[in-house]
Design a protein around this motif. Structure first.
Motif, PDB file in Angstrom:
ATOM      1  N   PRO A 117     -18.115   6.466  -8.802  1.00 52.70           N
ATOM      2  CA  PRO A 117     -16.830   7.029  -9.275  1.00 52.70           C
ATOM      3  C   PRO A 117     -15.820   5.964  -9.671  1.00 52.70           C
ATOM      4  CG  PRO A 117     -17.586   8.196  -7.333  1.00 52.70           C
ATOM      5  CD  PRO A 117     -18.493   7.024  -7.493  1.00 52.70           C
ATOM      6  N   ALA A 118     -15.757   4.868  -8.925  1.00 48.79           N
ATOM      7  CA  ALA A 118     -14.793   3.816  -9.269  1.00 48.79           C
ATOM      8  C   ALA A 118     -15.165   3.142 -10.576  1.00 48.79           C
ATOM      9  CB  ALA A 118     -14.739   2.785  -8.134  1.00 48.79           C
ATOM     10  N   VAL A 119     -16.457   2.885 -10.777  1.00 41.26           N
ATOM     11  CA  VAL A 119     -16.895   2.225 -12.015  1.00 41.26           C
ATOM     12  C   VAL A 119     -16.597   3.110 -13.220  1.00 41.26           C
ATOM     13  CG1 VAL A 119     -18.878   1.296 -13.252  1.00 41.26           C
ATOM     14  CG2 VAL A 119     -18.651   0.926 -10.778  1.00 41.26           C
ATOM     15  N   VAL A 120     -16.943   4.397 -13.116  1.00 41.36           N
ATOM     16  CA  VAL A 120     -16.678   5.317 -14.223  1.00 41.36           C
ATOM     17  C   VAL A 120     -15.175   5.451 -14.449  1.00 41.36           C
ATOM     18  CG1 VAL A 120     -16.936   7.703 -14.995  1.00 41.36           C
ATOM     19  CG2 VAL A 120     -18.828   6.560 -13.826  1.00 41.36           C
ATOM     20  N   ALA A 121     -14.402   5.486 -13.374  1.00 38.87           N
ATOM     21  CA  ALA A 121     -12.950   5.620 -13.510  1.00 38.87           C
ATOM     22  C   ALA A 121     -12.348   4.428 -14.234  1.00 38.87           C
ATOM     23  CB  ALA A 121     -12.316   5.784 -12.130  1.00 38.87           C
ATOM     24  N   VAL A 122     -12.860   3.228 -13.952  1.00 33.16           N
ATOM     25  CA  VAL A 122     -12.342   2.034 -14.631  1.00 33.16           C
ATOM     26  C   VAL A 122     -12.604   2.129 -16.140  1.00 33.16           C
ATOM     27  CG1 VAL A 122     -12.652  -0.458 -14.888  1.00 33.16           C
ATOM     28  CG2 VAL A 122     -12.494   0.559 -12.611  1.00 33.16           C
ATOM     29  N   LEU A 123     -13.803   2.550 -16.501  1.00 33.53           N
ATOM     30  CA  LEU A 123     -14.135   2.647 -17.927  1.00 33.53           C
ATOM     31  C   LEU A 123     -13.283   3.706 -18.618  1.00 33.53           C
ATOM     32  CD1 LEU A 123     -18.025   2.393 -17.709  1.00 33.53           C
ATOM     33  CD2 LEU A 123     -16.406   0.607 -18.364  1.00 33.53           C
TER      34      LEU A 123
ATOM     35  N   GLU B 290      -5.292  -1.584 -18.131  1.00 30.07           N
ATOM     36  CA  GLU B 290      -5.604  -0.817 -16.912  1.00 30.07           C
ATOM     37  C   GLU B 290      -6.607  -1.535 -16.016  1.00 30.07           C
ATOM     38  OE1 GLU B 290      -7.525   2.385 -14.454  1.00 30.07           O
ATOM     39  OE2 GLU B 290      -8.397   1.040 -15.958  1.00 30.07           O
ATOM     40  N   PRO B 291      -7.684  -2.164 -16.542  1.00 28.53           N
ATOM     41  CA  PRO B 291      -8.614  -2.890 -15.672  1.00 28.53           C
ATOM     42  C   PRO B 291      -7.989  -4.064 -14.919  1.00 28.53           C
ATOM     43  CG  PRO B 291      -9.683  -2.387 -17.761  1.00 28.53           C
ATOM     44  CD  PRO B 291      -8.234  -2.019 -17.907  1.00 28.53           C
ATOM     45  N   LEU B 292      -6.838  -4.563 -15.380  1.00 27.42           N
ATOM     46  CA  LEU B 292      -6.185  -5.653 -14.642  1.00 27.42           C
ATOM     47  C   LEU B 292      -5.865  -5.236 -13.208  1.00 27.42           C
ATOM     48  CD1 LEU B 292      -3.691  -7.160 -17.258  1.00 27.42           C
ATOM     49  CD2 LEU B 292      -5.745  -8.229 -16.298  1.00 27.42           C
ATOM     50  N   PHE B 293      -5.656  -3.949 -12.991  1.00 30.03           N
ATOM     51  CA  PHE B 293      -5.282  -3.477 -11.661  1.00 30.03           C
ATOM     52  C   PHE B 293      -6.440  -2.765 -10.945  1.00 30.03           C
ATOM     53  CE2 PHE B 293      -1.522  -3.756 -14.286  1.00 30.03           C
ATOM     54  CZ  PHE B 293      -0.617  -4.404 -13.477  1.00 30.03           C
ATOM     55  N   THR B 294      -7.329  -2.170 -11.709  1.00 28.88           N
ATOM     56  CA  THR B 294      -8.416  -1.436 -11.063  1.00 28.88           C
ATOM     57  C   THR B 294      -9.603  -2.333 -10.712  1.00 28.88           C
ATOM     58  OG1 THR B 294      -9.212  -0.811 -13.272  1.00 28.88           O
ATOM     59  CG2 THR B 294      -7.840   0.772 -12.090  1.00 28.88           C
ATOM     60  N   LEU B 295      -9.865  -3.360 -11.484  1.00 30.83           N
ATOM     61  CA  LEU B 295     -10.980  -4.250 -11.165  1.00 30.83           C
ATOM     62  C   LEU B 295     -10.779  -4.974  -9.831  1.00 30.83           C
ATOM     63  CD1 LEU B 295     -11.996  -5.772 -14.632  1.00 30.83           C
ATOM     64  CD2 LEU B 295     -13.201  -4.067 -13.245  1.00 30.83           C
ATOM     65  N   PRO B 296      -9.573  -5.414  -9.484  1.00 32.44           N
ATOM     66  CA  PRO B 296      -9.393  -5.968  -8.132  1.00 32.44           C
ATOM     67  C   PRO B 296      -9.709  -4.956  -7.031  1.00 32.44           C
ATOM     68  CG  PRO B 296      -7.589  -6.650  -9.534  1.00 32.44           C
ATOM     69  CD  PRO B 296      -8.379  -5.642 -10.314  1.00 32.44           C
ATOM     70  N   LEU B 297      -9.400  -3.669  -7.297  1.00 34.43           N
ATOM     71  CA  LEU B 297      -9.771  -2.655  -6.316  1.00 34.43           C
ATOM     72  C   LEU B 297     -11.288  -2.590  -6.144  1.00 34.43           C
ATOM     73  CD1 LEU B 297      -7.361   0.301  -7.153  1.00 34.43           C
ATOM     74  CD2 LEU B 297      -7.411  -1.049  -5.060  1.00 34.43           C
ATOM     75  N   VAL B 298     -12.000  -2.685  -7.254  1.00 31.65           N
ATOM     76  CA  VAL B 298     -13.462  -2.675  -7.176  1.00 31.65           C
ATOM     77  C   VAL B 298     -13.964  -3.909  -6.433  1.00 31.65           C
ATOM     78  CG1 VAL B 298     -15.592  -2.679  -8.547  1.00 31.65           C
ATOM     79  CG2 VAL B 298     -13.639  -1.308  -9.275  1.00 31.65           C
TER      80      VAL B 298
ATOM     81  N   ALA C 260      -7.790   8.693  -8.420  1.00 29.91           N
ATOM     82  CA  ALA C 260      -8.386   9.477  -7.339  1.00 29.91           C
ATOM     83  C   ALA C 260      -9.857   9.128  -7.170  1.00 29.91           C
ATOM     84  CB  ALA C 260      -8.228  10.966  -7.617  1.00 29.91           C
ATOM     85  N   ALA C 261     -10.580   8.932  -8.266  1.00 32.68           N
ATOM     86  CA  ALA C 261     -11.988   8.535  -8.168  1.00 32.68           C
ATOM     87  C   ALA C 261     -12.132   7.174  -7.523  1.00 32.68           C
ATOM     88  CB  ALA C 261     -12.617   8.535  -9.567  1.00 32.68           C
ATOM     89  N   ILE C 262     -11.186   6.276  -7.813  1.00 31.79           N
ATOM     90  CA  ILE C 262     -11.232   4.947  -7.187  1.00 31.79           C
ATOM     91  C   ILE C 262     -10.973   5.067  -5.690  1.00 31.79           C
ATOM     92  CG2 ILE C 262     -10.163   2.676  -7.155  1.00 31.79           C
ATOM     93  CD1 ILE C 262      -9.552   3.036 -10.117  1.00 31.79           C
ATOM     94  N   VAL C 263     -10.042   5.939  -5.308  1.00 29.00           N
ATOM     95  CA  VAL C 263      -9.751   6.145  -3.876  1.00 29.00           C
ATOM     96  C   VAL C 263     -10.992   6.685  -3.156  1.00 29.00           C
ATOM     97  CG1 VAL C 263      -8.401   7.536  -2.258  1.00 29.00           C
ATOM     98  CG2 VAL C 263      -7.282   6.450  -4.203  1.00 29.00           C
ATOM     99  N   ILE C 264     -11.686   7.615  -3.820  1.00 31.56           N
ATOM    100  CA  ILE C 264     -12.904   8.166  -3.200  1.00 31.56           C
ATOM    101  C   ILE C 264     -13.905   7.056  -2.918  1.00 31.56           C
ATOM    102  CG2 ILE C 264     -14.909   9.640  -3.634  1.00 31.56           C
ATOM    103  CD1 ILE C 264     -13.048  11.508  -5.183  1.00 31.56           C
TER     104      ILE C 264
END
Length: 384
Positions: free
Chosen positions: A165-171, A201-209, A278-282
């Motif tokens: 879910p996090a990978v798909v959400a980033v894309l 957007e990936p600047l902030f979500t990739l660190p979460l991953v 939300a997908a990243i949180v999951i």
């Protein structure tokens, strides 16, 4: 007086030898009055000599006796014989048909028996295959090494699915946020800036991953709560870093990047893009817990594999029992036993043995603890 004496005398002389069967037609016992046995002329018996009369009487008697035999009464004419032949032909035809039906019934039963045998053989083969699979599964489940390998394989797949879910959400977030911000800032004509917005957007979500992958590689232990998972401190490059605050900030930035441009454009439907963070949180919630849980299982399998190594002629089960018993006895001796000894028998309790083994080995179950206590009771000769 015989029937010959009553015949009328017409003056004819009987020849010397009266032919056999020279009688009128009425003497035919078969009832054929239309066919006479002979057409000899009437004889004048009064003109015959005694010898000739004797011969005539003998001849007549012989004829009468021959006509009374049973064969003449049972003899069949041509029509009766042909009718009998027709009956025999019909009977043979019917019997042939019965024989065909009997043969067909035998063949049908044979085929039915063959079908039953084939089904039974197939069922037996399926049972043998299922039994083989069950034995192989039991071996994998009871063999610590096989269980360890299966847990490693399952862990790899489970973590990949949890991180999906996090990978798909980033894309998805990168594509939709680029389109929304391009319309908001009206930079669709600037190719360089439009392309750069894909990385906003990936600047902030990739660190979460990255944090998610780090927590997925955390060694096993007890499963943490949500609070401990999100706000625990971890050793990162020698520094104590509070991942909870970092993750909260990154998530807030992801929410603003995905939702804010749609709201500024007056598109209330943009609230649906909350699904990206939300997908990243999951994934951030599932991956650490799954990693910890599988790590605990792997540690348990590692302990079982080490304890279950055969020793000499001892099979793995007895070798494991002996090693666990030795660990408990050493813990009782040095005072690290987690529990109280029975005042009368001085034996440990199953619950205390389980806690002690769990502390020493990293994991232990109640069946192992009960086996250790039971073995110690037998060793000391204590009856139940």
């Amino acid at each position: 007086m015989t029937a010959l004496d009553e015949r009328p005398r017409n003056g004819h002389v009987l020849p010397d030898e009266l032919p056999v069967g020279a009688l009128p037609a009425q003497t035919n016992p078969a009832g054929n009055s239309a066919q006479a046995v002979s057409t000899a002329p009437d004889l004048d018996l009064g003109l015959l000599t005694a010898e000739q009369l004797d011969k005539a009487i003998a001849s007549a008697t012989s004829v009468v006796e021959r006509q009374d035999v049973d064969e003449l009464f049972t003899a069949k004419n041509a029509d009766e014989i042909e009718a009998k032949r027709e009956v025999c032909r019909e009977f043979r035809t019917d019997m042939l048909e019965v024989e065909r039906e009997r043969n067909a019934a035998v063949v049908s039963r044979a085929r039915a028996e063959l079908d039953v045998e084939n089904r039974l053989a197939a069922q037996t083969l399926r049972d043998e295959l299922d039994a083989s699979k069950a034995r192989a599964l039991l071996k994998r489940m009871t063999n610590p090494v096989a269980y360890l390998a299966s847990q490693v394989r399952v862990r790899r797949v489970a973590l990949a699915l949890a991180a999906a879910p996090a990978v798909v959400a980033v894309l998805i977030g990168a594509i939709q946020s680029q389109e929304a911000w391009s319309r908001l800032w009206n930079v669709t004509g600037d190719v360089l800036l439009t392309g750069a917005l894909y990385g906003f957007e990936p600047l902030f979500t990739l660190p979460l991953v990255a944090i998610l992958l780090y927590e997925a590689a955390t060694p096993g232990g007890s499963v943490r709560t949500v609070k401990e998972t999100w706000f625990r401190k971890a050793d990162f490059d020698g520094d104590q870093t509070e991942f909870g605050s970092i993750k909260a900030g990154l998530l807030l930035a992801s929410v603003l990047i995905n939702v804010l441009p749609h709201l500024l454009l007056g598109e209330l439907s943009g609230v649906a893009w909350f699904a990206v963070p939300a997908a990243i949180v999951i994934s951030l919630s599932l991956v650490p817990k799954l990693a910890v849980g599988f790590g605990q299982r792997i540690l348990n399998a590692k302990s079982d594999a080490e304890l279950g190594v055969s020793s000499g002629s001892l099979p793995p089960v007895l070798a494991k029992l002996a090693r666990q018993k030795r660990h408990v006895e050493l813990a009782i001796k040095d005072g690290s036993y987690r529990g109280q000894l029975d005042e009368k028998t001085r034996l440990p309790s199953a619950n205390g043995v389980r806690k002690t083994l769990a502390e020493l080995q990293g994991a232990a179950g109640m069946p192992d603890a009960q086996n250790v206590v039971g073995f110690m009771r037998i060793e000391r000769g204590i009856e139940e």
